[in-house]
Design a protein around this motif. Structure first.
Motif, PDB file in Angstrom:
ATOM      1  N   GLU A   1      99.954  78.390 103.788  1.00  0.00           N
ATOM      2  CA  GLU A   1      99.072  78.112 104.858  1.00  0.00           C
ATOM      3  C   GLU A   1      97.405  78.064 103.971  1.00  0.00           C
ATOM      4  O   GLU A   1      97.440  78.910 103.039  1.00  0.00           O
ATOM      5  CB  GLU A   1      98.735  79.046 105.898  1.00  0.00           C
ATOM      6  CG  GLU A   1      99.784  78.911 106.997  1.00  0.00           C
ATOM      7  CD  GLU A   1      99.195  80.089 107.786  1.00  0.00           C
ATOM      8  OE1 GLU A   1      99.290  81.233 107.394  1.00  0.00           O
ATOM      9  OE2 GLU A   1      99.056  79.844 109.270  1.00  0.00           O
ATOM     10  N   SER A   2      96.652  77.239 104.396  1.00  0.00           N
ATOM     11  CA  SER A   2      95.054  77.544 103.568  1.00  0.00           C
ATOM     12  C   SER A   2      94.447  78.462 104.608  1.00  0.00           C
ATOM     13  O   SER A   2      94.925  78.747 105.304  1.00  0.00           O
ATOM     14  CB  SER A   2      94.556  76.076 103.564  1.00  0.00           C
ATOM     15  OG  SER A   2      94.306  75.752 104.894  1.00  0.00           O
ATOM     16  N   LEU A   3      93.337  78.917 104.121  1.00  0.00           N
ATOM     17  CA  LEU A   3      92.421  79.795 104.722  1.00  0.00           C
ATOM     18  C   LEU A   3      91.887  79.114 106.125  1.00  0.00           C
ATOM     19  O   LEU A   3      92.194  79.829 107.126  1.00  0.00           O
ATOM     20  CB  LEU A   3      91.468  79.982 103.856  1.00  0.00           C
ATOM     21  CG  LEU A   3      90.209  81.116 104.452  1.00  0.00           C
ATOM     22  CD1 LEU A   3      91.009  82.325 104.976  1.00  0.00           C
ATOM     23  CD2 LEU A   3      89.028  81.283 103.782  1.00  0.00           C
ATOM     24  N   TYR A   4      91.672  77.838 106.047  1.00  0.00           N
ATOM     25  CA  TYR A   4      91.331  77.265 107.277  1.00  0.00           C
ATOM     26  C   TYR A   4      92.531  77.123 108.415  1.00  0.00           C
ATOM     27  O   TYR A   4      92.241  77.377 109.763  1.00  0.00           O
ATOM     28  CB  TYR A   4      90.894  75.680 107.144  1.00  0.00           C
ATOM     29  CG  TYR A   4      90.307  74.839 108.067  1.00  0.00           C
ATOM     30  CD1 TYR A   4      89.365  75.623 108.988  1.00  0.00           C
ATOM     31  CD2 TYR A   4      90.834  73.737 108.492  1.00  0.00           C
ATOM     32  CE1 TYR A   4      88.955  75.023 110.142  1.00  0.00           C
ATOM     33  CE2 TYR A   4      90.307  72.881 109.747  1.00  0.00           C
ATOM     34  CZ  TYR A   4      89.311  73.822 110.460  1.00  0.00           C
ATOM     35  OH  TYR A   4      88.963  73.265 111.720  1.00  0.00           O
TER      36      TYR A   4
ATOM     37  N   ILE B   1      94.880  86.447 102.385  1.00  0.00           N
ATOM     38  CA  ILE B   1      95.462  86.742 101.427  1.00  0.00           C
ATOM     39  C   ILE B   1      96.976  87.039 101.318  1.00  0.00           C
ATOM     40  O   ILE B   1      97.379  87.861 102.267  1.00  0.00           O
ATOM     41  CB  ILE B   1      94.636  88.015 100.677  1.00  0.00           C
ATOM     42  CG1 ILE B   1      93.309  87.687 100.333  1.00  0.00           C
ATOM     43  CG2 ILE B   1      95.466  88.601  99.325  1.00  0.00           C
ATOM     44  CD1 ILE B   1      92.546  88.881  99.993  1.00  0.00           C
ATOM     45  N   SER B   2      97.874  86.242 100.476  1.00  0.00           N
ATOM     46  CA  SER B   2      99.176  86.697 100.421  1.00  0.00           C
ATOM     47  C   SER B   2      99.476  87.905  99.597  1.00  0.00           C
ATOM     48  O   SER B   2      99.778  88.096  98.270  1.00  0.00           O
ATOM     49  CB  SER B   2      99.686  85.407  99.922  1.00  0.00           C
ATOM     50  OG  SER B   2     101.173  85.710 100.122  1.00  0.00           O
TER      51      SER B   2
ATOM     52  N   LYS C   1      96.840  80.039 100.132  1.00  0.00           N
ATOM     53  CA  LYS C   1      96.074  81.580  99.947  1.00  0.00           C
ATOM     54  C   LYS C   1      96.371  81.963  98.723  1.00  0.00           C
ATOM     55  O   LYS C   1      97.472  81.976  98.086  1.00  0.00           O
ATOM     56  CB  LYS C   1      96.811  82.486 101.389  1.00  0.00           C
ATOM     57  CG  LYS C   1      96.402  82.076 102.581  1.00  0.00           C
ATOM     58  CD  LYS C   1      96.962  83.021 103.580  1.00  0.00           C
ATOM     59  CE  LYS C   1      98.267  83.075 103.731  1.00  0.00           C
ATOM     60  NZ  LYS C   1      98.929  84.167 104.732  1.00  0.00           N
ATOM     61  N   PRO C   2      95.480  83.038  98.142  1.00  0.00           N
ATOM     62  CA  PRO C   2      95.811  83.530  96.799  1.00  0.00           C
ATOM     63  C   PRO C   2      96.680  84.615  96.870  1.00  0.00           C
ATOM     64  O   PRO C   2      96.869  85.470  97.871  1.00  0.00           O
ATOM     65  CB  PRO C   2      94.494  84.104  96.403  1.00  0.00           C
ATOM     66  CG  PRO C   2      93.872  84.230  97.685  1.00  0.00           C
ATOM     67  CD  PRO C   2      94.208  83.222  98.722  1.00  0.00           C
ATOM     68  N   VAL C   3      97.706  84.529  95.874  1.00  0.00           N
ATOM     69  CA  VAL C   3      98.697  85.576  95.937  1.00  0.00           C
ATOM     70  C   VAL C   3      98.400  86.672  95.103  1.00  0.00           C
ATOM     71  O   VAL C   3      97.666  86.714  94.090  1.00  0.00           O
ATOM     72  CB  VAL C   3      99.884  85.168  95.260  1.00  0.00           C
ATOM     73  CG1 VAL C   3     101.078  86.017  95.016  1.00  0.00           C
ATOM     74  CG2 VAL C   3     100.779  83.664  96.144  1.00  0.00           C
TER      75      VAL C   3
END
Ligand code: SF4
Ligand code: SF4
Length: 346
Positions: free
Chosen positions: A2-5, A82-83, A48-50
């Motif tokens: 998923e993206s943040l949006y 955040i992942s 999402k950033p890992v």
């Protein structure tokens, strides 16, 4: 992924909430207005950033601060955008399964993940004072840092050695940067640091694709570019030589400067006076407690928390106020200047 949006929509927030959050985020990072459009595009589409979060000689206070971050994005989205692939305190697996999850994440997101380190490192006696799954903390740190996109040392323990490094430093505690010489490490000092600052820096990395501008101590200039004293709302009292002499006298009730009660604001670089804590609600000085400089190197060994940087003698009067103004301003300014030179590495 998923993206943040996507996360926002799944949580029931609309496009307007999303844009408002991105605007707050870019403003808090000090990015130019032109960055807003790029930020929206990136957070609209990018996964999402890992994050892999390691803990060594720590008290988990930095993790506590991180999960209580509130002001930049709605709090219930925090751990969703955040992942967080590995975090000993927050993850449910333990032992073998936790270590396998970390290994898998490091392989799958090679060169992409952000490594956050909390706590100081102890190489003394082959690192036996801090081991996880039979490996020394030095080995674990090097292994995880090797393929990380960026390493963030979160808290004063990871940035400077912190409390474990205080005299007599029985475990030989050192900062993360000392083990990873040659690799860029972003220091986010504070005991603990402000949670919103940690989140903003992670998201800033996602938006810009690079580490923020750092000072010679490896700290992001956006949040550590000024002293607490530079932005303190009690500064007019300091300039007028009006100091609180105890925690419960009339001068304290009037909100006078806390310099005589040990405030280390003139030599401490942090964003407490502007970003504040608990969703921007307050910060120690606003609650009547002097700053004790927790984000500066060796803060624990620099003297007692309630000892002033200089002593202004006598009870408050015009005479002592003027003396206070002269002594306080001279020594405070000198301290601030010395500190500024040190930060600039001159
Ligand atoms: S910096 Fe402070 S809050 Fe963070 S781990 Fe160290 S002692 Fe705990
Ligand atoms: S000495 Fe402390 S309380 Fe006084 S103005 Fe500076 S930062 Fe604020």
């Amino acid at each position: 992924m998923e993206s943040l949006y996507d996360v926002f929509r799944r949580r029931g927030y609309n496009r307007r909430d999303f844009l408002k959050s991105v605007l707050l985020l870019t403003a808090s990072l000090g990015l130019p207005p032109s960055a807003f459009a790029r930020a929206v595009k990136v957070l609209d589409l990018k996964p999402k950033p890992v994050v892999i979060w390691l803990e060594f000689q720590d008290c988990a206070g930095c993790s506590e601060s991180f999960i209580r971050s509130t002001s930049i994005l709605p709090s219930d989205v925090l751990l969703d955008y955040i992942s967080l692939e590995y975090h000993e305190t927050l993850m449910s697996p333990s032992g073998f399964y936790a270590e396998e999850a970390k290994k898998e994440a490091m392989e799958r997101y090679k060169g992409e993940y952000i490594l956050i380190v909390e706590g100081s490192i102890t190489p003394k006696d082959k690192g036996i004072y801090c081991t996880v799954s039979g490996k020394s903390n030095v080995e674990l740190l090097k292994e995880a840092a090797k393929d990380a996109k960026l390493v963030i040392a979160v808290g004063s323990c990871a940035s400077w050695g912190g409390i474990p490094h205080a005299e007599p430093n029985p475990t030989g505690a050192i900062p993360v940067s000392q083990v990873l010489e040659g690799k860029q490490v972003v220091n986010i000092p504070g005991c603990p640091p402000i949670g919103d600052v940690i989140v903003a820096l992670i998201m800033g990395l996602v938006i810009t694709g690079k580490a923020p501008e750092l000072d010679s101590f490896g700290r992001p200039k956006t949040f550590y570019g000024q002293t607490i004293h530079d932005r303190c709302y009690r500064r007019p009292f300091y300039n007028a030589g009006k100091f609180a002499s105890s925690f419960d006298d009339e001068s304290a009730k009037r909100g006078y400067c806390l310099y005589k009660l040990g405030c280390k604001g003139p030599i401490t670089r942090n964003a407490c006076a502007t970003v504040r804590w608990n969703g921007g609600l307050s910060f120690p000085i606003q609650s009547g407690h002097p700053c004790f400089g927790c984000s500066e190197p060796d803060f624990w060994d620099r003297g007692f928390i309630y000892s002033p940087l200089s002593v202004v003698e006598g009870e408050f009067s015009w005479k002592t106020a003027l003396a206070g103004l002269a002594v306080g301003t001279a020594i405070g300014t000198a301290s601030a200047l010395i500190n500024k030179k040190l930060q600039e590495g001159k």
